[in-house]
Design an enzyme around this catalytic site. Structure first.
Site, PDB file in Angstrom:
ATOM      1  N   HIS A 147      -5.393   0.481 -10.138  1.00  0.00           N
ATOM      2  CA  HIS A 147      -6.170   1.808  -9.522  1.00  0.00           C
ATOM      3  C   HIS A 147      -6.756   2.585 -10.539  1.00  0.00           C
ATOM      4  CE1 HIS A 147      -3.946   1.183  -5.601  1.00  0.00           C
ATOM      5  NE2 HIS A 147      -2.935   0.718  -6.329  1.00  0.00           N
ATOM      6  N   PHE A 148      -7.978   2.726 -10.825  1.00  0.00           N
ATOM      7  CA  PHE A 148      -8.599   3.203 -11.993  1.00  0.00           C
ATOM      8  C   PHE A 148      -9.330   4.397 -11.709  1.00  0.00           C
ATOM      9  CE2 PHE A 148      -8.800  -0.700 -14.734  1.00  0.00           C
ATOM     10  CZ  PHE A 148      -7.180  -0.608 -15.318  1.00  0.00           C
ATOM     11  N   ARG A 149      -9.353   4.856 -10.580  1.00  0.00           N
ATOM     12  CA  ARG A 149      -9.877   6.376 -10.219  1.00  0.00           C
ATOM     13  C   ARG A 149     -11.278   6.777 -10.166  1.00  0.00           C
ATOM     14  NH1 ARG A 149      -5.033   6.200  -7.479  1.00  0.00           N
ATOM     15  NH2 ARG A 149      -3.190   6.707  -8.793  1.00  0.00           N
ATOM     16  N   ASN A 167      -9.069   2.829  -3.185  1.00  0.00           N
ATOM     17  CA  ASN A 167      -9.034   4.053  -2.861  1.00  0.00           C
ATOM     18  C   ASN A 167      -9.512   4.917  -3.656  1.00  0.00           C
ATOM     19  OD1 ASN A 167      -6.816   2.816  -4.483  1.00  0.00           O
ATOM     20  ND2 ASN A 167      -5.414   4.313  -3.794  1.00  0.00           N
ATOM     21  N   HIS A 212       2.496  -6.398  -4.439  1.00  0.00           N
ATOM     22  CA  HIS A 212       3.696  -5.894  -5.284  1.00  0.00           C
ATOM     23  C   HIS A 212       4.867  -6.131  -4.281  1.00  0.00           C
ATOM     24  CE1 HIS A 212       1.647  -2.660  -2.552  1.00  0.00           C
ATOM     25  NE2 HIS A 212       1.458  -1.930  -3.584  1.00  0.00           N
ATOM     26  N   ASP A 272      -0.118  -2.829 -10.871  1.00  0.00           N
ATOM     27  CA  ASP A 272      -0.365  -1.476 -10.061  1.00  0.00           C
ATOM     28  C   ASP A 272      -0.578  -0.211 -10.668  1.00  0.00           C
ATOM     29  OD1 ASP A 272      -0.668  -0.371  -7.285  1.00  0.00           O
ATOM     30  OD2 ASP A 272       1.302  -0.340  -6.883  1.00  0.00           O
ATOM     31  N   HIS A 307      -1.138   9.185 -12.055  1.00  0.00           N
ATOM     32  CA  HIS A 307      -1.318  10.459 -11.798  1.00  0.00           C
ATOM     33  C   HIS A 307      -0.943  11.213 -12.980  1.00  0.00           C
ATOM     34  CE1 HIS A 307      -1.614   9.306  -7.557  1.00  0.00           C
ATOM     35  NE2 HIS A 307      -0.530   8.499  -7.842  1.00  0.00           N
TER      36      HIS A 307
HETATM   37  O1  DOR Z   1       2.219   3.948  -5.779  1.00  0.00           O
HETATM   38  C1  DOR Z   1       1.103   3.746  -5.497  1.00  0.00           C
HETATM   39  N1  DOR Z   1       0.121   4.514  -5.842  1.00  0.00           N
HETATM   40  N2  DOR Z   1       0.807   2.593  -4.520  1.00  0.00           N
HETATM   41  C2  DOR Z   1      -0.277   2.491  -4.011  1.00  0.00           C
HETATM   42  O2  DOR Z   1      -0.360   1.552  -3.275  1.00  0.00           O
HETATM   43  C3  DOR Z   1      -1.348   3.454  -4.129  1.00  0.00           C
HETATM   44  C4  DOR Z   1      -1.134   4.082  -5.712  1.00  0.00           C
HETATM   45  C5  DOR Z   1      -2.181   5.079  -5.804  1.00  0.00           C
HETATM   46  O3  DOR Z   1      -3.355   4.828  -5.725  1.00  0.00           O
HETATM   47  O4  DOR Z   1      -1.677   6.301  -6.228  1.00  0.00           O
END
Ligand code: DOR
Length: 441
Positions: free
Chosen positions: A65-67, A97, A233, A304, A308
């Site tokens: 997830h590279f935001r 996402n 996962h 994964d 944050h």
């Molecule tokens: O822990 C997680 N964070 N699991 C996910 O599937 C999404 C991810 C996120 O995008 O922060």
């Protein structure tokens, strides 16, 4: 006139496609490997003396997830790809996402455009399923597949009932990758445990049963439509044992290093930095997942990577976000396991590269052989170094593995025949390419 460039890696311990090692030379011309031999007489534009180092296919990380776009305060495609280059990750598959969500061709094209501008490594992007975007799911291109969040998500990307899932499994034939957690069970347990702010409760709210029942539903639909399914996962012993009995040939599964190496005891040490979805489990789950990986029930490894900021993680549960970074540490974590006897180096290379290329039909990746793309990582299996927060390149600036003493750190990373990372330094001018996903492989 297009110019050609050549690179010669000399005296490396080269992992060959059959799992054997050859001490010798690898000649690269432009983006491709052209020769692997004990000694190559000719010279090249650039030579690297790799004596004492091991040459592996670059890691393909199939879940990150590279935001970018929209959440760049946590990470962006430049910082994330720098972290990849340092970690030996030469290709990644990124999740939808972001903001906006990657649920249309336009959003996919936007990500591809951004990546072409700033990514130091190769890239591919999933298309996200919603209750309404079936036509987009069928036509999106290029994409490794459809991402379905059965749980642990809110808003449009949550696709959590059989009624909504069924038409997605029924239409088309491209790969569906599921985040398998049962949202109805999670909602109910969240109410039962409401008011508890100890983050360790996270593993009980989103418990093993929530993961197992979603995995069972995804498998049921995959069997009904013989639909190519990938389970992201895997986190529980129950799911691994279920798949050991039930996994059809068209289904694959992955596990993260953190679900193999961390468990609920991590909450006491690192608090909310250990919070992720699906959550960390028990040491018993660690053991069963390891065995499933060694036995081939689990096919490969993903990080994964879900960064944050420390400020976000410093809030009080349940306001703390789930997710942890991983691309800088995954290869040394797994190679340390190999050096310490839990598995072998060829197994790690298979789980982190060849098996991923095979599952996602990515042509010319995952092997060190003539004709394959020169995406490579030279690692040092003889020196241990700790994971240090101040060395992290991910924008979030932390790792759940801080202080772990690891070997197998990348010394040189090559993307498309170009040295992108060497002895601690990045070349920020190197650019990766968009991955392709061959349907006829
Ligand atoms: O822990 C997680 N964070 N699991 C996910 O599937 C999404 C991810 C996120 O995008 O922060």
């Amino acid at each position: 006139m297009p110019t050609t460039s050549s690179l010669l890696i000399r005296r490396a311990r080269v992992l060959l496609p059959d799992g054997e090692f050859l001490v010798g030379d690898v000649l690269i011309c432009d983006r491709s490997i052209v020769r692997v031999a004990p000694e190559i007489a000719e010279s090249a534009d650039r030579e690297i003396d790799a004596i004492g180092l091991t040459l592996l296919p670059g890691v393909i990380d199939p879940q990150v997830h590279f935001r970018e776009p929209g959440l760049e305060h946590k990470e962006d495609l430049f910082t994330a790809s720098c972290a990849c280059a340092k970690g030996g990750v030469t290709s990644f598959l990124e999740m939808p996402n972001t903001r906006p969500l990657t649920t249309t061709q336009a959003a996919l094209d936007d990500k591809l455009r951004r990546a072409a501008e700033k990514c130091l490594v190769n890239y591919g992007f999933f298309i996200g399923a919603t209750a309404e975007n079936l036509p987009d799911l069928l036509s999106a291109n290029p994409t490794p597949g459809i991402k379905v969040f059965m749980g642990s998500m809110h808003g449009q990307l949550l696709v959590d009932t059989e009624e909504i899932l069924e038409p997605i499994f029924a239409a088309g034939d491209r790969l569906i990758a599921v985040h398998a957690e049962d949202q109805a069970r999670i909602n109910q347990r969240r109410q039962e445990f409401a008011g508890i702010s100890d983050v360790a409760i996270h593993s009980q709210i989103q418990d093993n049963q929530a993961a197992l029942s979603a995995t069972q539903l995804a498998l049921k639909l995959s069997q009904k439509y013989q639909r190519r399914l990938h389970i992201l996962h895997l986190s529980t012993g129950e799911e691994a044992e279920f798949l050991r009995q039930e996994k059809p040939s068209w289904v694959t599964a992955e596990v993260t290093p953190q679900h193999l190496l961390l468990n609920t005891s991590a909450y006491a040490n690192i608090g909310s930095l250990a919070q992720m979805n699906p959550p960390l489990r028990s040491t018993r789950d660690n053991e069963i997942l390891w065995q499933a990986l060694l036995d081939g029930v689990i096919d490969f490894i993903a990080t994964d990577h879900a960064p944050h900021t420390l400020a976000e993680k410093a809030q009080t549960y349940p306001n703390t976000p789930s997710g942890m970074p991983g691309v800088e540490t995954s290869l040394p974590l797994m190679l340390t396991q190999a050096v310490e006897g839990r598995c072998t180096v060829p197994q790690v290379a298979n789980w982190m590269s060849a098996a991923v290329a095979k599952a996602y039909n990515i042509p010319k990746k995952g092997q060190i052989a003539p004709g394959f793309d020169a995406d490579l990582v030279l690692v040092d299996l003889d020196n241990y170094r700790p994971v240090l927060r101040e060395e992290m390149l991910t924008k979030c600036g932390w790792s759940p593995f801080e202080g772990w003493n690891l070997t197998g750190w990348p010394v040189v990373t090559v993307v498309g025949g170009k040295v992108v990372f060497e002895k601690g330094k990045l070349d920020p001018n190197v650019r990766g390419e968009a991955l392709t996903f061959d349907t006829d492989m």
